[in-house]
Design a protein around this motif. Structure first.
Motif, PDB file in Angstrom:
ATOM      1  N   LEU A  38      29.749  38.754  31.134  1.00  0.00           N
ATOM      2  CA  LEU A  38      29.918  40.390  31.196  1.00  0.00           C
ATOM      3  C   LEU A  38      30.452  40.987  32.214  1.00  0.00           C
ATOM      4  N   LEU A  39      29.758  40.555  33.332  1.00  0.00           N
ATOM      5  CA  LEU A  39      30.017  40.941  34.565  1.00  0.00           C
ATOM      6  C   LEU A  39      31.736  40.921  34.883  1.00  0.00           C
ATOM      7  N   LYS A  40      32.035  39.654  34.500  1.00  0.00           N
ATOM      8  CA  LYS A  40      33.462  39.216  34.901  1.00  0.00           C
ATOM      9  C   LYS A  40      34.299  40.187  33.669  1.00  0.00           C
ATOM     10  N   GLY A  41      33.814  40.251  32.437  1.00  0.00           N
ATOM     11  CA  GLY A  41      34.780  41.074  31.833  1.00  0.00           C
ATOM     12  C   GLY A  41      34.810  42.855  32.151  1.00  0.00           C
ATOM     13  N   ILE A  42      33.559  42.930  32.817  1.00  0.00           N
ATOM     14  CA  ILE A  42      33.708  44.471  33.209  1.00  0.00           C
ATOM     15  C   ILE A  42      34.813  44.690  34.631  1.00  0.00           C
ATOM     16  N   GLN A  49      42.152  48.988  35.767  1.00  0.00           N
ATOM     17  CA  GLN A  49      42.198  50.122  36.116  1.00  0.00           C
ATOM     18  C   GLN A  49      42.371  50.484  37.757  1.00  0.00           C
ATOM     19  N   ASN A  50      42.851  49.490  38.351  1.00  0.00           N
ATOM     20  CA  ASN A  50      42.906  49.474  39.765  1.00  0.00           C
ATOM     21  C   ASN A  50      41.861  49.943  40.599  1.00  0.00           C
ATOM     22  N   VAL A  51      40.583  49.353  40.052  1.00  0.00           N
ATOM     23  CA  VAL A  51      39.295  49.745  40.779  1.00  0.00           C
ATOM     24  C   VAL A  51      38.882  48.395  41.299  1.00  0.00           C
ATOM     25  N   SER A  52      38.199  48.455  42.347  1.00  0.00           N
ATOM     26  CA  SER A  52      37.646  47.179  42.901  1.00  0.00           C
ATOM     27  C   SER A  52      36.369  46.493  42.181  1.00  0.00           C
ATOM     28  N   ALA A  53      36.163  45.320  42.220  1.00  0.00           N
ATOM     29  CA  ALA A  53      35.304  44.657  41.313  1.00  0.00           C
ATOM     30  C   ALA A  53      33.824  45.142  41.705  1.00  0.00           C
ATOM     31  N   LEU A  54      32.913  44.930  40.522  1.00  0.00           N
ATOM     32  CA  LEU A  54      31.678  44.910  40.953  1.00  0.00           C
ATOM     33  C   LEU A  54      30.687  43.700  41.521  1.00  0.00           C
ATOM     34  N   THR A  55      29.943  43.874  42.478  1.00  0.00           N
ATOM     35  CA  THR A  55      29.130  42.585  42.835  1.00  0.00           C
ATOM     36  C   THR A  55      27.923  42.788  42.118  1.00  0.00           C
ATOM     37  N   MET A  56      27.019  41.538  41.891  1.00  0.00           N
ATOM     38  CA  MET A  56      25.799  41.565  41.525  1.00  0.00           C
ATOM     39  C   MET A  56      24.905  42.251  42.240  1.00  0.00           C
ATOM     40  N   ASN A  57      23.939  43.095  41.842  1.00  0.00           N
ATOM     41  CA  ASN A  57      22.947  43.718  42.817  1.00  0.00           C
ATOM     42  C   ASN A  57      21.641  43.211  42.095  1.00  0.00           C
ATOM     43  N   ASN A 123      31.554  47.841  23.771  1.00  0.00           N
ATOM     44  CA  ASN A 123      30.941  49.015  23.853  1.00  0.00           C
ATOM     45  C   ASN A 123      30.580  49.620  25.068  1.00  0.00           C
ATOM     46  N   PHE A 124      30.720  48.683  26.220  1.00  0.00           N
ATOM     47  CA  PHE A 124      30.731  49.281  27.680  1.00  0.00           C
ATOM     48  C   PHE A 124      31.821  49.786  28.120  1.00  0.00           C
ATOM     49  N   THR A 125      33.317  49.333  27.862  1.00  0.00           N
ATOM     50  CA  THR A 125      34.536  49.540  28.370  1.00  0.00           C
ATOM     51  C   THR A 125      35.298  50.565  27.616  1.00  0.00           C
ATOM     52  N   GLN A 126      34.643  51.026  26.444  1.00  0.00           N
ATOM     53  CA  GLN A 126      35.401  51.932  25.534  1.00  0.00           C
ATOM     54  C   GLN A 126      34.504  53.395  25.492  1.00  0.00           C
ATOM     55  N   ARG A 127      35.234  54.498  25.312  1.00  0.00           N
ATOM     56  CA  ARG A 127      34.663  55.885  25.187  1.00  0.00           C
ATOM     57  C   ARG A 127      33.951  56.140  26.632  1.00  0.00           C
ATOM     58  N   PHE A 128      32.844  56.463  26.498  1.00  0.00           N
ATOM     59  CA  PHE A 128      31.693  57.195  27.336  1.00  0.00           C
ATOM     60  C   PHE A 128      31.737  56.492  28.562  1.00  0.00           C
ATOM     61  N   ASN A 131      34.211  55.541  31.452  1.00  0.00           N
ATOM     62  CA  ASN A 131      34.536  56.606  32.395  1.00  0.00           C
ATOM     63  C   ASN A 131      33.840  56.224  33.775  1.00  0.00           C
ATOM     64  N   TYR A 132      32.466  55.651  33.538  1.00  0.00           N
ATOM     65  CA  TYR A 132      31.705  55.202  34.516  1.00  0.00           C
ATOM     66  C   TYR A 132      32.464  53.825  35.240  1.00  0.00           C
ATOM     67  N   LEU A 133      32.671  53.169  34.358  1.00  0.00           N
ATOM     68  CA  LEU A 133      33.091  51.753  34.995  1.00  0.00           C
ATOM     69  C   LEU A 133      34.344  51.790  35.554  1.00  0.00           C
ATOM     70  N   LYS A 134      35.145  53.030  35.306  1.00  0.00           N
ATOM     71  CA  LYS A 134      36.503  53.135  36.083  1.00  0.00           C
ATOM     72  C   LYS A 134      36.219  53.806  37.283  1.00  0.00           C
ATOM     73  N   SER A 135      35.063  54.045  37.729  1.00  0.00           N
ATOM     74  CA  SER A 135      34.855  55.096  38.910  1.00  0.00           C
ATOM     75  C   SER A 135      34.556  54.085  39.996  1.00  0.00           C
ATOM     76  N   SER A 136      35.207  54.477  41.084  1.00  0.00           N
ATOM     77  CA  SER A 136      35.233  53.707  42.491  1.00  0.00           C
ATOM     78  C   SER A 136      34.064  53.884  43.094  1.00  0.00           C
ATOM     79  N   LYS A 137      33.287  54.960  42.695  1.00  0.00           N
ATOM     80  CA  LYS A 137      31.927  55.251  43.406  1.00  0.00           C
ATOM     81  C   LYS A 137      30.936  53.985  43.005  1.00  0.00           C
ATOM     82  N   TYR A 138      30.949  53.379  42.011  1.00  0.00           N
ATOM     83  CA  TYR A 138      30.147  52.288  42.015  1.00  0.00           C
ATOM     84  C   TYR A 138      30.512  50.853  42.555  1.00  0.00           C
TER      85      TYR A 138
END
Length: 191
Positions: A38-42, A49-57, A123-128, A131-138
Motif C-alpha cells: 500500500l505504501l508503495k502504491g501511495i 503528482q511530482n511529490v516526494s515519497a513518504l517514509t514509514m513512521n 479509495n485512498f488515492t481518489q476523491r477526498f 488531495n492529502y496524498l498529493k500534499s508535499s506537507k506530508y
C-alpha cells in the motif's frame, strides 16, 4: 603501533557487527506485505503528482494499527471521524506519542470488504483523500489494518506532526552525545 591497531579493532568490531546485523534485518529477502504494498502504491501515486515519497513512521504506524483495532467490527457504511474514536488518549500513551506532535498529522481510514489491495489503494488515492496524498506537507506514513479497515496516518517533518515522544527526542540527543564522545575517544587513541 601494534597495540593501537589491536585496540582500534576491539573498539570497532562490535560496531561493525551491529551495523551488519541491522542491514541484514532491514534488507532481508522477504516479500512485501500488504502495508508495504500500500505504501508503495501511495508513493507511486505521489510520484505521478511530482511529490516526494513518504517514509514509514513507526509511531504513526503504531497509532494507525491501534485505531484500526478500535474500528474492528464497525460497519463499512460508517463514516469515521477521528474525533469520534474512543480511547485515543490511551492509544497515544500506548504508542508513547506526545499529543503535541500529532496536530499537523492527519488520519485517513477506508473500509473495503476483505481489504482487496487495488480497491483499498483506489479509495485512498481518489476523491477526498487524494488531495492529502498529493500534499508535499506530508513526509511520513503509518499504516494499520484490521479486518476490512485500513488506516493511514500521514505525518510531517515538523515538530507538530512528527509523532515523536519526549523520550525519542532525548534518546536522539543522547545518541549524538555518544557519537561525539566516541569521536573524542578515538582522537585520544590516535594521538
Amino acid at each position: 603501533m601494534a597495540s593501537f591497531t589491536h585496540r582500534l579493532r576491539l573498539l570497532t568490531s562490535p560496531l561493525l557487527l551491529a551495523s551488519l546485523l541491522l542491514l541484514t534485518s532491514v534488507t532481508g529477502g522477504k516479500q512485501p506485505n500488504e502495508k508495504e504494498s500500500l505504501l508503495k502504491g501511495i508513493n507511486n501515486f505521489r510520484k505521478s503528482q511530482n511529490v516526494s515519497a513518504l517514509t514509514m513512521n513507526k509511531k504513526a504506524s503504531c497509532f494507525a494499527k491501534e485505531i484500526a483495532k478500535q474500528l474492528e467490527g464497525e460497519s463499512c457504511s460508517q463514516v469515521t471521524d477521528p474525533n469520534s474514536i474512543p480511547g485515543v488518549p490511551d492509544i497515544l500513551k500506548k504508542c508513547k506519542i506526545n499529543i503535541s506532535t500529532t496536530t499537523d498529522a492527519i488520519m485517513l481510514s477506508v473500509c473495503v470488504v476483505n481489504r482487496v489491495p487495488n480497491l483499498v489503494l483506489n479509495n485512498f488515492t481518489q476523491r477526498f483523500y487524494g488531495n492529502y496524498l498529493k500534499s508535499s506537507k506530508y513526509s511520513g506514513a503509518g499504516i494499520g489494518e484490521q479486518n476490512d479497515w485500513t488506516v493511514v496516518v500521514l505525518s510531517t517533518n515538523t515538530t507538530a506532526g512528527s509523532f515523536l515522544s519526549f523520550a525519542s527526542t532525548s534518546v536522539c540527543c543522547r545518541l549524538s552525545y555518544l557519537i561525539v564522545f566516541l569521536g573524542l575517544f578515538l582522537k585520544w587513541l590516535i594521538d
